[in-house]
Design a protein around this motif. Sequence first.
Motif, PDB file in Angstrom:
ATOM      1  N   ALA A  40      48.749  12.758 -11.188  1.00  0.00           N
ATOM      2  CA  ALA A  40      47.732  12.331 -12.167  1.00  0.00           C
ATOM      3  C   ALA A  40      47.329  13.510 -13.063  1.00  0.00           C
ATOM      4  O   ALA A  40      47.111  13.339 -14.271  1.00  0.00           O
ATOM      5  N   CYS A  41      47.258  14.713 -12.481  1.00  0.00           N
ATOM      6  CA  CYS A  41      46.927  15.901 -13.299  1.00  0.00           C
ATOM      7  C   CYS A  41      48.042  16.169 -14.311  1.00  0.00           C
ATOM      8  O   CYS A  41      47.779  16.447 -15.493  1.00  0.00           O
ATOM      9  N   ASP A  42      49.303  16.088 -13.868  1.00  0.00           N
ATOM     10  CA  ASP A  42      50.438  16.335 -14.778  1.00  0.00           C
ATOM     11  C   ASP A  42      50.439  15.329 -15.921  1.00  0.00           C
ATOM     12  O   ASP A  42      50.635  15.685 -17.088  1.00  0.00           O
ATOM     13  N   ARG A  79      47.777  16.230 -18.400  1.00  0.00           N
ATOM     14  CA  ARG A  79      48.120  17.412 -19.222  1.00  0.00           C
ATOM     15  C   ARG A  79      49.159  17.039 -20.278  1.00  0.00           C
ATOM     16  O   ARG A  79      49.065  17.447 -21.436  1.00  0.00           O
ATOM     17  N   ARG A  80      50.155  16.228 -19.868  1.00  0.00           N
ATOM     18  CA  ARG A  80      51.183  15.818 -20.845  1.00  0.00           C
ATOM     19  C   ARG A  80      50.578  14.960 -21.945  1.00  0.00           C
ATOM     20  O   ARG A  80      51.050  14.947 -23.066  1.00  0.00           O
ATOM     21  N   ALA A  81      49.492  14.255 -21.636  1.00  0.00           N
ATOM     22  CA  ALA A  81      48.833  13.398 -22.646  1.00  0.00           C
ATOM     23  C   ALA A  81      47.805  14.196 -23.458  1.00  0.00           C
ATOM     24  O   ALA A  81      47.027  13.615 -24.209  1.00  0.00           O
ATOM     25  N   ALA A 134      45.477  16.631 -22.209  1.00  0.00           N
ATOM     26  CA  ALA A 134      44.259  17.160 -21.570  1.00  0.00           C
ATOM     27  C   ALA A 134      44.274  18.692 -21.630  1.00  0.00           C
ATOM     28  O   ALA A 134      45.322  19.318 -21.498  1.00  0.00           O
ATOM     29  N   LEU A 135      43.097  19.276 -21.816  1.00  0.00           N
ATOM     30  CA  LEU A 135      42.984  20.740 -21.855  1.00  0.00           C
ATOM     31  C   LEU A 135      43.071  21.319 -20.444  1.00  0.00           C
ATOM     32  O   LEU A 135      43.352  22.502 -20.270  1.00  0.00           O
ATOM     33  N   GLY A 136      42.788  20.492 -19.439  1.00  0.00           N
ATOM     34  CA  GLY A 136      42.861  20.927 -18.049  1.00  0.00           C
ATOM     35  C   GLY A 136      42.618  19.719 -17.173  1.00  0.00           C
ATOM     36  O   GLY A 136      42.033  18.725 -17.632  1.00  0.00           O
ATOM     37  N   ALA A 137      43.078  19.786 -15.919  1.00  0.00           N
ATOM     38  CA  ALA A 137      42.869  18.645 -15.014  1.00  0.00           C
ATOM     39  C   ALA A 137      42.828  19.143 -13.584  1.00  0.00           C
ATOM     40  O   ALA A 137      43.507  20.120 -13.234  1.00  0.00           O
ATOM     41  N   LYS A 138      42.042  18.469 -12.772  1.00  0.00           N
ATOM     42  CA  LYS A 138      41.925  18.862 -11.360  1.00  0.00           C
ATOM     43  C   LYS A 138      41.324  17.717 -10.554  1.00  0.00           C
ATOM     44  O   LYS A 138      40.759  16.785 -11.130  1.00  0.00           O
ATOM     45  N   LEU A 139      41.423  17.855  -9.250  1.00  0.00           N
ATOM     46  CA  LEU A 139      40.703  16.907  -8.391  1.00  0.00           C
ATOM     47  C   LEU A 139      39.219  17.199  -8.518  1.00  0.00           C
ATOM     48  O   LEU A 139      38.811  18.280  -8.974  1.00  0.00           O
TER      49      LEU A 139
END
Length: 305
Positions: free
Chosen positions: A248-250, A253-255, A257-262
Motif C-alpha cells: 500500500a505504501c509503494d 508513492r507511485r501515485a 505521495a510525498l511519503g507513506a507509512k503505517l
Amino acid sequence: MARAAAKVILLGEHAVVYGAPALAAALDRGARATARKAATDRLTLGERGSVGGDGSELARGLEALRASLSAPPQEVTAELEMPAGAGLGASAALGVAIARAVLESVSPALEPGEPAVRARVLEAAAAWERVFHGNPSGIDAAASECGGCIRYTRAAGPEPIDMLLPLSLAIAVAGPPASTREMVESVARLAERRPDLVGKTVAGITSLVDNARLCIEAGDLPGLGKLMDLNQMLLAGLMVSTPGIEAACDTARRAGALGAKLTGAGGGGCVIALADRDAEPILAAWRAEDLHCFAATVGGPERPA
Ligand code: PMV
C-alpha cells in the motif's frame, strides 16, 4: 452529545512506548457519546452492549472511567464514526467522548475548555484505555483530547504544534488490524533479544520526529514525506510492517505521495500517505487495488490555491 476525534500517528509509534517523542494529529471524525445517571452502568456501542458487572471489556472500561471521575453509574450510548481497531485510535476517541459525556451528565456547569476539566477527561480516558490496551503510551487519548497536531512523550505529555499548512492525507486499511497489545509485546520481545537494534531504532526515530516537527512548523511537505518514508523503514526493522502495508505504501508513492507509512501499531491496519495537495490520485490507485480508503485533512489554516 459529546464528541472526540480519532487520530493518526504521523511519526514515532512504538518508539513512544520507550520514551521517545511522537507526532499525532486529530482527524475530523471519531466518536460521539451521551450519558445520563442510572441505577447501574449500561453502555451501548452500535450493535454491542454491556451491563455493569458483566465482566466484558466495555463494562470494565466504563467502570474504570467512571471511578476516575468519581461519577455515579451511567447509562451511556456511544457511536464510532470510523473503523475500529485499524490504528486510528477508535478506543481512545470513545474514551474521551464518553468521559466528556459523563462529566456533562454529573457536572453540567463545568466549562469543558478549562485546563482542570480537560485534565480530568484525559485521566478518565487513560483509565478506559488501560482496560483495552494494557500499558498504552497515552498518545491516542492525548491526541483525541487536544485536537490539532501534537508532540507527545510519556514524560511530558502532549504539546500542541503550530502547523503552517494543513496536511492532506490519504488513509487506507492495508489489512486486517492486529492487536495493539500484541504488537507492543512483539517489539518488547525483540528488545529483549536485540536491545542494541531496538535502542538504535528508537534513537533514529527520535531524530526523525524532531526533524518532522520542524517540517510541519515550516510547511515543508516534501521534507516531511521523506521523514515518513524513513520512519516506515525503521518500523519494518522492528518487524511491525507486513507485505500488505509495504504494498500500500509503494502504491501511494507511485501515485505521487510525498511519503507513506503505517500508522498505529502495525501488523495490519492503516497506512497514511502524505499528498502534495490532492489526495485523490492516491485514493484512486488504492481503490484500483480494492483497498478501503478515505481522505483526511489535518490542522492548519486553509492552503492558498
Ligand atoms: O494502534 P493504535 O492506534 O492503538 O496506536 C498504538 C501506538 C503504539 O505506539 C504502537 C502503542 C502506544 O501505546 O503508544
